[in-house]
Design a protein around this motif. Sequence first.
Motif, PDB file in Angstrom:
ATOM      1  N   UNK A   1       0.824  -1.189   0.000  1.00 54.22           N
ATOM      2  CA  UNK A   1       0.000   0.000   0.000  1.00 54.22           C
ATOM      3  C   UNK A   1       0.870   1.255   0.000  1.00 54.22           C
ATOM      4  N   UNK A   2       1.947   1.203   0.761  1.00 48.60           N
ATOM      5  CA  UNK A   2       2.860   2.351   0.804  1.00 48.60           C
ATOM      6  C   UNK A   2       3.444   2.626  -0.577  1.00 48.60           C
ATOM      7  N   UNK A   3       3.796   1.577  -1.309  1.00 48.72           N
ATOM      8  CA  UNK A   3       4.343   1.739  -2.656  1.00 48.72           C
ATOM      9  C   UNK A   3       3.315   2.401  -3.569  1.00 48.72           C
ATOM     10  N   UNK A   4       2.064   2.025  -3.435  1.00 54.90           N
ATOM     11  CA  UNK A   4       1.001   2.620  -4.253  1.00 54.90           C
ATOM     12  C   UNK A   4       0.853   4.101  -3.942  1.00 54.90           C
ATOM     13  N   UNK A   5       0.840   4.440  -2.666  1.00 56.91           N
ATOM     14  CA  UNK A   5       0.705   5.847  -2.280  1.00 56.91           C
ATOM     15  C   UNK A   5       1.888   6.664  -2.775  1.00 56.91           C
ATOM     16  N   UNK A   6       3.095   6.121  -2.634  1.00 59.26           N
ATOM     17  CA  UNK A   6       4.280   6.846  -3.095  1.00 59.26           C
ATOM     18  C   UNK A   6       4.255   7.024  -4.611  1.00 59.26           C
ATOM     19  N   UNK A   7       3.799   6.022  -5.348  1.00 60.96           N
ATOM     20  CA  UNK A   7       3.701   6.156  -6.805  1.00 60.96           C
ATOM     21  C   UNK A   7       2.696   7.236  -7.172  1.00 60.96           C
ATOM     22  N   UNK A   8       1.592   7.288  -6.462  1.00 56.94           N
ATOM     23  CA  UNK A   8       0.583   8.311  -6.751  1.00 56.94           C
ATOM     24  C   UNK A   8       1.114   9.710  -6.455  1.00 56.94           C
ATOM     25  N   UNK A   9       2.084   9.803  -5.539  1.00 54.73           N
ATOM     26  CA  UNK A   9       2.696  11.090  -5.212  1.00 54.73           C
ATOM     27  C   UNK A   9       3.930  11.383  -6.059  1.00 54.73           C
TER      28      UNK A   9
ATOM     29  N   UNK B   1       6.741   9.653  -6.250  1.00 57.24           N
ATOM     30  CA  UNK B   1       8.002   9.248  -5.611  1.00 57.24           C
ATOM     31  C   UNK B   1       8.287   7.794  -5.973  1.00 57.24           C
ATOM     32  N   UNK B   2       8.687   7.593  -7.230  1.00 55.02           N
ATOM     33  CA  UNK B   2       8.826   6.252  -7.782  1.00 55.02           C
ATOM     34  C   UNK B   2       9.984   5.469  -7.173  1.00 55.02           C
ATOM     35  N   UNK B   3      11.072   6.150  -6.841  1.00 54.95           N
ATOM     36  CA  UNK B   3      12.202   5.443  -6.231  1.00 54.95           C
ATOM     37  C   UNK B   3      11.805   4.857  -4.884  1.00 54.95           C
ATOM     38  N   UNK B   4      11.102   5.637  -4.083  1.00 58.93           N
ATOM     39  CA  UNK B   4      10.655   5.161  -2.773  1.00 58.93           C
ATOM     40  C   UNK B   4       9.662   4.016  -2.944  1.00 58.93           C
ATOM     41  N   UNK B   5       8.803   4.115  -3.948  1.00 59.68           N
ATOM     42  CA  UNK B   5       7.830   3.054  -4.206  1.00 59.68           C
ATOM     43  C   UNK B   5       8.532   1.745  -4.550  1.00 59.68           C
ATOM     44  N   UNK B   6       9.584   1.813  -5.350  1.00 59.69           N
ATOM     45  CA  UNK B   6      10.331   0.602  -5.702  1.00 59.69           C
ATOM     46  C   UNK B   6      11.038   0.014  -4.492  1.00 59.69           C
ATOM     47  N   UNK B   7      11.586   0.854  -3.643  1.00 56.40           N
ATOM     48  CA  UNK B   7      12.229   0.364  -2.422  1.00 56.40           C
ATOM     49  C   UNK B   7      11.193  -0.319  -1.530  1.00 56.40           C
TER      50      UNK B   7
ATOM     51  N   UNK C   1       3.290  -2.901  -8.453  1.00 54.80           N
ATOM     52  CA  UNK C   1       4.178  -2.694  -9.604  1.00 54.80           C
ATOM     53  C   UNK C   1       3.439  -2.221 -10.855  1.00 54.80           C
ATOM     54  N   UNK C   2       2.232  -2.745 -11.078  1.00 53.06           N
ATOM     55  CA  UNK C   2       1.468  -2.306 -12.250  1.00 53.06           C
ATOM     56  C   UNK C   2       1.137  -0.824 -12.152  1.00 53.06           C
ATOM     57  N   UNK C   3       0.754  -0.373 -10.982  1.00 55.23           N
ATOM     58  CA  UNK C   3       0.427   1.044 -10.805  1.00 55.23           C
ATOM     59  C   UNK C   3       1.667   1.915 -10.927  1.00 55.23           C
ATOM     60  N   UNK C   4       2.782   1.455 -10.385  1.00 57.01           N
ATOM     61  CA  UNK C   4       4.028   2.232 -10.504  1.00 57.01           C
ATOM     62  C   UNK C   4       4.417   2.402 -11.964  1.00 57.01           C
ATOM     63  N   UNK C   5       4.389   1.331 -12.732  1.00 56.59           N
ATOM     64  CA  UNK C   5       4.738   1.413 -14.155  1.00 56.59           C
ATOM     65  C   UNK C   5       3.761   2.318 -14.895  1.00 56.59           C
ATOM     66  N   UNK C   6       2.475   2.178 -14.576  1.00 58.84           N
ATOM     67  CA  UNK C   6       1.489   3.032 -15.246  1.00 58.84           C
ATOM     68  C   UNK C   6       1.751   4.495 -14.940  1.00 58.84           C
TER      69      UNK C   6
END
Length: 82
Positions: free
Chosen positions: A1-9, A11-17, A59-64
């Motif tokens: 969930x944290x990765x999704x929130x970071x991607x929406x903001x 912050x892709x590097x943090x989302x990947x971590x 991961x799908x949301x981050x890539x999108x």
Amino acid sequence: FYAIVMAMNGRFEVACVAIFAAAILDSLDGRVARMTNTQSAFGEQMDSLSDMVAFGAAPALIIYMWALKDMGKPGWIPAFVY
């Protein structure tokens, strides 16, 4: 969930971590449950749901958000297929 929130903001590097951290924690949770003899059917289902979010939806949301958003609706297809 944290990765999704970071991607929406954005912050892709943090989302990947966060996804890598989820992978490490996912490898530990089953071992801990077996070592403490606290396995349950509910725990198995919760682990599966967690895996779906951490390694499927996030991961799908981050890539999108990172690469496919500017394509519009055609960008949905690769993210959805993943």
